[in-house]
Design an enzyme around this catalytic site. Structure first.
Site, PDB file in Angstrom:
ATOM      1  N   GLU A 111       7.752 -15.006  -0.974  1.00 22.68           N
ATOM      2  CA  GLU A 111       8.869 -15.936  -1.208  1.00 22.68           C
ATOM      3  C   GLU A 111      10.110 -15.065  -1.333  1.00 22.68           C
ATOM      4  OE1 GLU A 111      11.610 -17.367  -2.339  1.00 22.68           O
ATOM      5  OE2 GLU A 111      10.907 -18.230  -4.242  1.00 22.68           O
TER       6      GLU A 111
ATOM      7  N   GLU B 127      22.991 -13.446   1.549  1.00 25.13           N
ATOM      8  CA  GLU B 127      22.678 -14.113   0.280  1.00 25.13           C
ATOM      9  C   GLU B 127      23.485 -13.437  -0.827  1.00 25.13           C
ATOM     10  OE1 GLU B 127      18.760 -13.381  -1.407  1.00 25.13           O
ATOM     11  OE2 GLU B 127      18.704 -15.415  -2.168  1.00 25.13           O
TER      12      GLU B 127
ATOM     13  N   CYS C 108      16.512 -18.376  -6.050  1.00 26.34           N
ATOM     14  CA  CYS C 108      16.257 -18.291  -4.603  1.00 26.34           C
ATOM     15  C   CYS C 108      16.729 -19.551  -3.898  1.00 26.34           C
ATOM     16  CB  CYS C 108      14.788 -18.002  -4.344  1.00 26.34           C
ATOM     17  SG  CYS C 108      13.669 -18.977  -5.324  1.00 26.34           S
TER      18      CYS C 108
ATOM     19  N   LYS D 218       2.998  -7.325 -12.093  1.00 30.08           N
ATOM     20  CA  LYS D 218       4.001  -6.283 -12.310  1.00 30.08           C
ATOM     21  C   LYS D 218       5.364  -6.971 -12.304  1.00 30.08           C
ATOM     22  CE  LYS D 218       6.885  -2.947 -11.308  1.00 30.08           C
ATOM     23  NZ  LYS D 218       8.304  -3.281 -11.212  1.00 30.08           N
TER      24      LYS D 218
HETATM   25  P1  NDP Z   1      13.419  -6.384  -4.883  1.00 28.97           P
HETATM   26  O1  NDP Z   1      13.201  -7.548  -4.031  1.00 28.97           O
HETATM   27  O2  NDP Z   1      13.655  -5.083  -4.213  1.00 28.97           O
HETATM   28  O3  NDP Z   1      12.159  -6.271  -5.820  1.00 28.97           O
HETATM   29  C1  NDP Z   1      12.014  -5.274  -6.787  1.00 28.97           C
HETATM   30  C2  NDP Z   1      10.577  -5.313  -7.246  1.00 28.97           C
HETATM   31  O4  NDP Z   1       9.718  -5.049  -6.145  1.00 28.97           O
HETATM   32  C3  NDP Z   1      10.268  -4.302  -8.296  1.00 28.97           C
HETATM   33  O5  NDP Z   1       9.316  -4.858  -9.177  1.00 28.97           O
HETATM   34  C4  NDP Z   1       9.654  -3.175  -7.499  1.00 28.97           C
HETATM   35  O6  NDP Z   1       8.739  -2.431  -8.280  1.00 28.97           O
HETATM   36  C5  NDP Z   1       8.930  -3.915  -6.407  1.00 28.97           C
HETATM   37  N1  NDP Z   1       8.819  -3.139  -5.176  1.00 28.97           N
HETATM   38  C6  NDP Z   1       9.780  -2.456  -4.556  1.00 28.97           C
HETATM   39  N2  NDP Z   1       9.313  -1.885  -3.432  1.00 28.97           N
HETATM   40  C7  NDP Z   1       8.005  -2.242  -3.335  1.00 28.97           C
HETATM   41  C8  NDP Z   1       6.976  -1.988  -2.389  1.00 28.97           C
HETATM   42  N3  NDP Z   1       7.203  -1.252  -1.300  1.00 28.97           N
HETATM   43  N4  NDP Z   1       5.770  -2.530  -2.617  1.00 28.97           N
HETATM   44  C9  NDP Z   1       5.555  -3.309  -3.708  1.00 28.97           C
HETATM   45  N5  NDP Z   1       6.477  -3.556  -4.637  1.00 28.97           N
HETATM   46  C10 NDP Z   1       7.702  -3.042  -4.452  1.00 28.97           C
HETATM   47  O7  NDP Z   1      14.514  -6.807  -5.943  1.00 28.97           O
HETATM   48  P2  NDP Z   1      15.875  -6.269  -6.490  1.00 28.97           P
HETATM   49  O8  NDP Z   1      15.824  -6.467  -7.940  1.00 28.97           O
HETATM   50  O9  NDP Z   1      16.198  -4.900  -5.976  1.00 28.97           O
HETATM   51  O10 NDP Z   1      16.879  -7.329  -5.855  1.00 28.97           O
HETATM   52  C11 NDP Z   1      17.406  -7.142  -4.562  1.00 28.97           C
HETATM   53  C12 NDP Z   1      17.873  -8.457  -3.984  1.00 28.97           C
HETATM   54  O11 NDP Z   1      16.775  -9.353  -3.877  1.00 28.97           O
HETATM   55  C13 NDP Z   1      18.884  -9.223  -4.832  1.00 28.97           C
HETATM   56  O12 NDP Z   1      20.179  -8.776  -4.585  1.00 28.97           O
HETATM   57  C14 NDP Z   1      18.666 -10.644  -4.375  1.00 28.97           C
HETATM   58  O13 NDP Z   1      19.440 -10.895  -3.235  1.00 28.97           O
HETATM   59  C15 NDP Z   1      17.200 -10.688  -3.992  1.00 28.97           C
HETATM   60  N6  NDP Z   1      16.365 -11.339  -5.016  1.00 28.97           N
HETATM   61  C16 NDP Z   1      15.717 -12.471  -4.660  1.00 28.97           C
HETATM   62  C17 NDP Z   1      14.966 -13.141  -5.587  1.00 28.97           C
HETATM   63  C18 NDP Z   1      14.256 -14.401  -5.251  1.00 28.97           C
HETATM   64  O14 NDP Z   1      14.040 -15.238  -6.125  1.00 28.97           O
HETATM   65  N7  NDP Z   1      13.797 -14.586  -4.039  1.00 28.97           N
HETATM   66  C19 NDP Z   1      14.859 -12.688  -6.975  1.00 28.97           C
HETATM   67  C20 NDP Z   1      15.540 -11.452  -7.238  1.00 28.97           C
HETATM   68  C21 NDP Z   1      16.280 -10.809  -6.280  1.00 28.97           C
HETATM   69  P3  NDP Z   1       8.794  -0.805  -8.301  1.00 28.97           P
HETATM   70  O15 NDP Z   1      10.182  -0.456  -8.673  1.00 28.97           O
HETATM   71  O16 NDP Z   1       7.777  -0.387  -9.265  1.00 28.97           O
HETATM   72  O17 NDP Z   1       8.435  -0.433  -6.893  1.00 28.97           O
END
Ligand code: NDP
Length: 474
Positions: free
Chosen positions: A246, A377, A280, A173
């Site tokens: 991660e 971050e 990240c 997903k």
């Molecule tokens: P999120 O970490 O919140 O991830 C969003 C994804 O997770 C969507 O695909 C969503 O799908 C899914 N998701 C959300 N809730 C759940 C759940 N309870 N169970 C399973 N899947 C879930 O990312 P954001 O885009 O909102 O980014 C937020 C922050 O994360 C950024 O500001 C940044 O700091 C950090 N980030 C870190 C990254 C890294 O590489 N480690 C990459 C990107 C962001 P659905 O909507 O269908 O639930």
């Protein structure tokens, strides 16, 4: 306008509901994809479960050959995939330090080939006249993968290639902001793989949760925020799913006193600002000894002022836009907090007006731990530069964080730098570099950056369970 379906059990599946995908360089919708319902998620998990029976016992050499074919397919379609990465992420074709869409796509191909060649042979514990005892590695079952928007294709490959190499089946997903490159790759991969081995559902809102809490899912691999990672971990307890999380970091870098700044300044800058800081393992807090603080700040400002910023389809562009407006607002708020807390904006500090989610590369001096921009971050093109009085204090400040993904030490004395580096609380430490990962060395975090590793033998082992086989001979 191009439209991308889901792929479930080898079939292209459309839905009435669609997601519109925005190009962050123009703020305009440029493509659409099918939006999954909960029924689609359940169907995909079922297909993966059914496909597992044959895939898990398929001879290792055949699985290996098929994964090499996936690596070759990526290379064959690289021009299309590179353009798609640029359009959905905003990342430039080449990018600062060469860390752009081309690297993402070619890296995906390389990771596939290298992972295809990693073996997990049985380990013999005892082999004598009384018994034969061996430890063997077995696939887990259905792996659910949830990927973020910053490196959509490469992180998808990191999740799914190791899973299927080890004999698992996958439902992926992707982020609702950047699903297209993954959708296209899964479509290509299904021309090679048996139906059901690799499925994709796209959606937003609750699709991720539906997938990761499905009872038939045996493992979840998630890359994203710590907050979402914690929710996934709580939900995984219902059926004791394996997890690899991660969850990003707030990586510190320490520049040791007496460093040759001319040699390291542009590498430090690129480690912090490639992909606009949206990686990240970007360098996110820079600690510089007070004797060289002003001199390094000056050099970094000079690099920032010379950057070419714009639509990443132009091959000269080094920095594109931030991937989405919400992330640009996070960056803006952190810069505002830094100013309130006494930080000095050395360059940048505001959005670039016009279409797209552009933001000036920003360097902030005069902050320390306890300030928002240092503690949180930023995941964007802004870097706090912090002065320290002693190496002991620098190590303390670097470790004063709930995160622990990566860290780095920069200096001319490699032995001293290594000694300092080994004291950092993080999953990977780099000396005179930051963020470079490779397909044969494990990568993962400690503390709230998550647990479990990806890549190489260690990463492959995370996709398996151990079975001990004991044959009595007497
Ligand atoms: P999120 O970490 O919140 O991830 C969003 C994804 O997770 C969507 O695909 C969503 O799908 C899914 N998701 C959300 N809730 C759940 C759940 N309870 N169970 C399973 N899947 C879930 O990312 P954001 O885009 O909102 O980014 C937020 C922050 O994360 C950024 O500001 C940044 O700091 C950090 N980030 C870190 C990254 C890294 O590489 N480690 C990459 C990107 C962001 P659905 O909507 O269908 O639930």
């Amino acid at each position: 306008m191009k439209h991308y379906p889901m792929i479930i059990n080898g079939h292209a599946i459309d839905s009435h509901d669609r997601l519109s995908i925005v190009n962050p360089a123009t703020s305009e919708v440029f493509a659409t994809c099918a939006r999954a319902s909960e029924h689609h998620v359940d169907t995909a998990v079922h297909a993966a479960k059914m496909a597992f029976t044959d895939w898990s016992i398929r001879p290792d050499q055949e699985r290996k050959a098929l994964i090499h074919e996936l690596g070759a397919l990526i290379e064959e379609h690289k021009d299309e995939l590179i353009e798609l990465v640029v359009c959905e992420t905003g990342k430039p074709v080449v990018g600062l330090g060469g860390v752009g869409a081309t690297m993402e796509v070619m890296g995906a191909s390389i990771w596939s080939h290298v992972t295809a060649d990693i073996n997990l042979p049985d380990e013999v514990i005892q082999d004598d006249e009384t018994a034969y005892v061996a430890v063997t590695r077995k696939p887990l079952g259905v792996v659910a993968s949830v990927t973020p928007w910053n490196w959509p294709l490469l992180i998808a490959i990191w999740h799914l290639i190791a899973a299927i190499r080890a004999g698992n089946t996958v439902v992926i997903k992707p982020s609702e902001l950047t699903p297209l490159t993954t959708a296209r790759f899964v479509q290509l991969a299904n021309s090679v793989l048996p139906p059901g081995v690799l499925n994709i559902v796209m959606g937003a809102g609750d699709i991720g949760q539906r997938l990761t809490s499905a009872p038939a899912v045996n493992k979840v691999v998630f890359t994203g925020s710590t907050a979402t990672g914690k929710r996934i971990m709580a939900a995984a307890s219902n059926s004791l799913k394996r997890l690899v999380l991660e969850l990003g970091g707030n990586d510190a870098a320490i520049v040791l006193p007496g460093s040759n700044l001319d040699r390291i300044a542009s590498d430090i800058f690129a480690a912090a600002f490639h992909n606009n800081g949206q990686t990240c393992a970007c360098l996110k807090r820079l600690y510089v000894h007070e004797s060289q603080y002003g001199a390094l700040c000056e050099r970094l400002v000079a690099v920032a002022r010379g950057l070419k910023i714009g639509n990443g389809l132009n091959p000269d562009i080094e920095l594109g836009p931030i991937q989405n407006e919400a992330q640009r607002t996070i960056v803006e708020n952190l810069v505002a907090a830094a100013t309130r807390e006494g930080g000095q904006i050395l360059c940048g500090g505001k959005r670039i007006e016009g279409p797209g989610y552009f933001y000036e590369p920003t360097l902030v001096a005069g902050l320390t731990n306890g300030c928002e921009l240092v503690d949180q971050e930023q995941f964007g093109p802004v870097l706090p530069i912090i002065s320290y009085p002693s190496i002991k204090e620098a190590i303390r400040l670097a470790n004063d964080s709930p995160n622990g993904l990566g860290g780095s030490v920069w200096g001319d004395d490699l032995a001293q730098a290594e000694e300092v580096g080994r004291q950092l609380e993080c999953g990977t430490v780099w000396i005179n570099g930051h963020g470079g990962v490779q397909p044969d060395a494990p990568f993962g975090g400690v503390k709230e950056s998550g647990f479990g590793v990806e890549f190489g033998r260690f990463g492959l082992e995370e996709c398996t369970s151990i079975q001990t086989v004991k044959i009595h001979r007497q």
